[in-house]
Design a protein around this motif. Structure first.
Motif, PDB file in Angstrom:
ATOM      1  N   GLY A 179       0.829  -1.194   0.000  1.00 47.75           N
ATOM      2  CA  GLY A 179       0.000   0.000   0.000  1.00 47.75           C
ATOM      3  C   GLY A 179       0.865   1.245   0.000  1.00 47.75           C
ATOM      4  O   GLY A 179       2.069   1.184   0.277  1.00 47.75           O
ATOM      5  N   TYR A 180       0.245   2.371  -0.311  1.00 43.77           N
ATOM      6  CA  TYR A 180       0.958   3.644  -0.388  1.00 43.77           C
ATOM      7  C   TYR A 180       0.206   4.708   0.397  1.00 43.77           C
ATOM      8  O   TYR A 180      -1.016   4.720   0.410  1.00 43.77           O
ATOM      9  CB  TYR A 180       1.113   4.090  -1.847  1.00 43.77           C
ATOM     10  CG  TYR A 180       1.983   3.154  -2.642  1.00 43.77           C
ATOM     11  CD1 TYR A 180       1.427   2.044  -3.283  1.00 43.77           C
ATOM     12  CD2 TYR A 180       3.350   3.337  -2.705  1.00 43.77           C
ATOM     13  CE1 TYR A 180       2.232   1.159  -3.974  1.00 43.77           C
ATOM     14  CE2 TYR A 180       4.149   2.461  -3.405  1.00 43.77           C
ATOM     15  CZ  TYR A 180       3.593   1.372  -4.042  1.00 43.77           C
ATOM     16  OH  TYR A 180       4.387   0.488  -4.717  1.00 43.77           O
ATOM     17  N   ILE A 193       4.905   7.064   0.834  1.00 46.52           N
ATOM     18  CA  ILE A 193       5.536   5.968   1.558  1.00 46.52           C
ATOM     19  C   ILE A 193       4.883   4.686   1.067  1.00 46.52           C
ATOM     20  O   ILE A 193       3.656   4.557   1.086  1.00 46.52           O
ATOM     21  CB  ILE A 193       5.425   6.131   3.091  1.00 46.52           C
ATOM     22  CG1 ILE A 193       6.101   4.941   3.800  1.00 46.52           C
ATOM     23  CG2 ILE A 193       3.989   6.333   3.553  1.00 46.52           C
ATOM     24  CD1 ILE A 193       6.262   5.101   5.300  1.00 46.52           C
ATOM     25  N   GLY A 194       5.696   3.775   0.570  1.00 45.65           N
ATOM     26  CA  GLY A 194       5.219   2.461   0.138  1.00 45.65           C
ATOM     27  C   GLY A 194       5.514   1.455   1.234  1.00 45.65           C
ATOM     28  O   GLY A 194       6.585   1.486   1.843  1.00 45.65           O
ATOM     29  N   HIS A 195       4.568   0.566   1.522  1.00 42.52           N
ATOM     30  CA  HIS A 195       4.706  -0.391   2.617  1.00 42.52           C
ATOM     31  C   HIS A 195       4.269  -1.767   2.128  1.00 42.52           C
ATOM     32  O   HIS A 195       3.164  -1.931   1.637  1.00 42.52           O
ATOM     33  CB  HIS A 195       3.838   0.092   3.795  1.00 42.52           C
ATOM     34  CG  HIS A 195       3.902  -0.768   5.008  1.00 42.52           C
ATOM     35  ND1 HIS A 195       2.821  -0.878   5.865  1.00 42.52           N
ATOM     36  CD2 HIS A 195       4.875  -1.538   5.533  1.00 42.52           C
ATOM     37  CE1 HIS A 195       3.155  -1.684   6.868  1.00 42.52           C
ATOM     38  NE2 HIS A 195       4.389  -2.098   6.686  1.00 42.52           N
ATOM     39  N   GLN A 201       1.584   4.566   6.518  1.00 41.48           N
ATOM     40  CA  GLN A 201       0.786   3.648   5.706  1.00 41.48           C
ATOM     41  C   GLN A 201       0.531   2.416   6.551  1.00 41.48           C
ATOM     42  O   GLN A 201       1.456   1.871   7.152  1.00 41.48           O
ATOM     43  CB  GLN A 201       1.506   3.274   4.414  1.00 41.48           C
ATOM     44  CG  GLN A 201       0.600   2.718   3.325  1.00 41.48           C
ATOM     45  CD  GLN A 201       0.068   1.315   3.604  1.00 41.48           C
ATOM     46  OE1 GLN A 201       0.757   0.483   4.154  1.00 41.48           O
ATOM     47  NE2 GLN A 201      -1.171   1.062   3.225  1.00 41.48           N
ATOM     48  N   CYS A 202      -0.744   1.987   6.647  1.00 42.92           N
ATOM     49  CA  CYS A 202      -1.125   0.860   7.501  1.00 42.92           C
ATOM     50  C   CYS A 202      -1.842  -0.233   6.711  1.00 42.92           C
ATOM     51  O   CYS A 202      -2.512   0.051   5.719  1.00 42.92           O
ATOM     52  CB  CYS A 202      -2.053   1.338   8.623  1.00 42.92           C
ATOM     53  SG  CYS A 202      -1.311   2.516   9.757  1.00 42.92           S
ATOM     54  N   HIS A 203      -1.705  -1.446   7.208  1.00 43.73           N
ATOM     55  CA  HIS A 203      -2.438  -2.601   6.690  1.00 43.73           C
ATOM     56  C   HIS A 203      -3.264  -3.180   7.840  1.00 43.73           C
ATOM     57  O   HIS A 203      -2.776  -3.277   8.965  1.00 43.73           O
ATOM     58  CB  HIS A 203      -1.494  -3.701   6.185  1.00 43.73           C
ATOM     59  CG  HIS A 203      -0.717  -3.306   4.983  1.00 43.73           C
ATOM     60  ND1 HIS A 203      -1.287  -3.168   3.742  1.00 43.73           N
ATOM     61  CD2 HIS A 203       0.586  -2.997   4.834  1.00 43.73           C
ATOM     62  CE1 HIS A 203      -0.349  -2.810   2.878  1.00 43.73           C
ATOM     63  NE2 HIS A 203       0.784  -2.695   3.515  1.00 43.73           N
ATOM     64  N   ASN A 204      -4.484  -3.583   7.541  1.00 43.99           N
ATOM     65  CA  ASN A 204      -5.319  -4.256   8.530  1.00 43.99           C
ATOM     66  C   ASN A 204      -4.922  -5.721   8.592  1.00 43.99           C
ATOM     67  O   ASN A 204      -4.830  -6.384   7.558  1.00 43.99           O
ATOM     68  CB  ASN A 204      -6.802  -4.127   8.170  1.00 43.99           C
ATOM     69  CG  ASN A 204      -7.300  -2.719   8.345  1.00 43.99           C
ATOM     70  OD1 ASN A 204      -7.001  -2.064   9.328  1.00 43.99           O
ATOM     71  ND2 ASN A 204      -8.057  -2.243   7.378  1.00 43.99           N
ATOM     72  N   ILE A 205      -4.685  -6.209   9.793  1.00 42.25           N
ATOM     73  CA  ILE A 205      -4.383  -7.619  10.016  1.00 42.25           C
ATOM     74  C   ILE A 205      -5.614  -8.183  10.730  1.00 42.25           C
ATOM     75  O   ILE A 205      -5.858  -7.890  11.888  1.00 42.25           O
ATOM     76  CB  ILE A 205      -3.134  -7.795  10.914  1.00 42.25           C
ATOM     77  CG1 ILE A 205      -1.943  -6.997  10.388  1.00 42.25           C
ATOM     78  CG2 ILE A 205      -2.799  -9.283  11.061  1.00 42.25           C
ATOM     79  CD1 ILE A 205      -1.411  -7.454   9.055  1.00 42.25           C
ATOM     80  N   ILE A 206      -6.385  -8.970   9.991  1.00 44.63           N
ATOM     81  CA  ILE A 206      -7.644  -9.472  10.537  1.00 44.63           C
ATOM     82  C   ILE A 206      -7.678 -10.984  10.467  1.00 44.63           C
ATOM     83  O   ILE A 206      -6.928 -11.609   9.721  1.00 44.63           O
ATOM     84  CB  ILE A 206      -8.863  -8.878   9.799  1.00 44.63           C
ATOM     85  CG1 ILE A 206      -8.790  -9.157   8.299  1.00 44.63           C
ATOM     86  CG2 ILE A 206      -8.960  -7.389  10.041  1.00 44.63           C
ATOM     87  CD1 ILE A 206     -10.003  -8.749   7.534  1.00 44.63           C
ATOM     88  N   GLN A 207      -8.564 -11.542  11.232  1.00 47.41           N
ATOM     89  CA  GLN A 207      -8.701 -12.988  11.321  1.00 47.41           C
ATOM     90  C   GLN A 207      -9.398 -13.530  10.116  1.00 47.41           C
ATOM     91  O   GLN A 207     -10.249 -12.981   9.521  1.00 47.41           O
ATOM     92  CB  GLN A 207      -9.467 -13.328  12.591  1.00 47.41           C
ATOM     93  CG  GLN A 207      -9.442 -14.770  12.931  1.00 47.41           C
ATOM     94  CD  GLN A 207     -10.034 -14.986  14.313  1.00 47.41           C
ATOM     95  OE1 GLN A 207     -10.721 -14.152  14.860  1.00 47.41           O
ATOM     96  NE2 GLN A 207      -9.767 -16.139  14.887  1.00 47.41           N
TER      97      GLN A 207
END
Length: 163
Positions: A39-40, A62-64, A157-163
């Motif tokens: 993501g950016y 910012i690229g992640h 930049q964030c990513h959701n970590i879900i079940q």
């Protein structure tokens, strides 16, 4: 009659096949799958002075990238990039670092992994951090990359970590 008897014998066999397929499906669905995401995010404007005039350009992201399975992260990367695709840092950044930040589903940060501070000033070069440290997160929630320069957070930049 014989046909009816044969059919009744086939029913348990078919039922066993259907049940075993369902069990395999449930076991496969219950196991966390390996996944990755990229993501950016926008980095606050880059400013410089030209002939006594301050000019600010919002041309940096910012690229992640994140890779893992379930709550386990096996690789994390972040880089500061110009939006023109010229493989530059999009500005002159001094005393910069990239941190990993982890938050629960309520948004409360419970862990931060600070990156090393790069004391040089980078401008026409790539800037980033690569981390292959295996981490198992305490909670589901978010995994973020935070970019700091000159003592201030400039982008996230964030990513959701879900079940």
């Amino acid at each position: 009659m014989r046909r009816v008897v044969e059919s009744s014998r086939l029913v348990p066999h078919r039922l066993l096949t259907v049940m075993s397929t369902a069990v395999v499906t449930l076991v496969a669905a219950g196991s966390p799958a390996s996944a990755s995401a990229v993501g950016y995010g926008k980095v606050s404007g880059y400013c410089f002075e030209a002939k006594g005039t301050q000019i600010c350009l919002p041309s940096t992201t910012i690229g992640h990238f994140i890779k893992g399975s379930g709550r386990t992260i096996t690789r994390e990367e972040a880089s500061i990039q110009d939006t023109l695709g010229a493989d530059t840092a999009g500005g002159r950044w001094c005393n910069w670092r990239i941190d990993w930040r982890y938050a629960d589903t309520d948004g409360h940060t419970y862990r931060t992994s600070k990156g090393p501070v790069n004391r040089n000033c980078a401008d026409v070069s790539s800037m980033g951090r690569i981390d292959t440290t295996r981490r198992t997160l305490k909670h589901y929630g978010k995994a973020c990359a935070d970019f700091y320069a000159g003592g201030a957070r400039r982008g996230t930049q964030c990513h959701n970590i879900i079940q």
